[in-house]
Design a protein around this motif. Sequence first.
Motif: not given
Length: 351
Positions: A12, A15, A148-149, A151-152, A154, A157, A161, A174-175, A181
């Motif tokens: 994380a 990333t 998880t997602a 990418q930060l 995206n 994500d 969130k 966590t990306n 994942s």
Amino acid sequence: MGPGRRLTRTLAALTALVVLAGCSRIDRGDSAADARDLGAAAQVRLGYFPNVTHAAALIGVDRGFFARELGGTRLTTQTFNAGPAAVNALLGGSLDVSFIGSGPAVNAYAKSDGQAVRLVAGATSGGAQLVVRPDVTTPADLRGKVLTAPQLGNTQDVALKKWLAGERLDTQVTNVENAQSLDLFQRGDVDGAWAPEPWSSRLVLEAGAKVLLDEASLWDGGRFPTTVVLVRTRFLKEHPATVEALLRGHLAATRFARDHEAEAKQVVNDALARLTGKALAGPVLDRAFDHIELTLDPRAGSFLRLAQDAVTAGVAKKAANVAGLADFTLLNEVLSAAGEPTVDAAGLDRK
């Protein structure tokens, strides 16, 4: 903390550092103020992802629908794992058109102060789920867990969130890439994922996850823009005939998937095998297709909410001004000529 959880936190952190470094070098793109129609382009550079949610792009490339409509214009392609990387390519001028998530499309427009890109079509509605370990039965069970997602920043994500914020959960996100994942979930290092198709189906059918939430349940009518088509503004102004040709190919690919479902699934699976090194199992492919709708309608009315969602998610400090993001002139010409219903810009075409 176990070694698996330490690995997850390390991934994380790395990333975040990579994405922030990329964001510190934002290229606002070439100004399109002096652009004029130059006719068909000699080459068009197209981006897309090896996901079922990008089925129209996979079909359009592999069955030659794009190439046939482009005629003498050479098509070159590049694949990405998540939207922010494609945004960097568009804003950096190394990509002309991309199938991309709706969240990164908003982000690209905001980064360039509404100058560098335009939304010209939709591609897919639906196809994202929050899948978790079987012992997670309510949102409250996710407190202290790790999800998880891709990418930060995206699309998934932001959706994850924003949902966590609404549930007042301190769950760690966590990306990592979708394939990572799946591996992390199978090893017991994470507790779930907000994942696009086919990854949510792989997590369910191959790794024993269960669906805690289908994102479709959060939207009116169950429809929301997962994948759209974004083009550099300068390229759109200089080569509208080329963009129109791509949109005709996009429509042809979408119609093919609608009218020849079994064959379309095979084309997509063959493309995924070529791009990722592994084809999907039949049940995974079927489940993934059951959760998406291929459509050229980008559901423009959703974009004000998407811009606000990024703020709620903590990904953006203020809601992006999406006025002027859309230009559906060519899309509606293509749809009208083909006898298909036109799409509503919902005011997104006006600044």
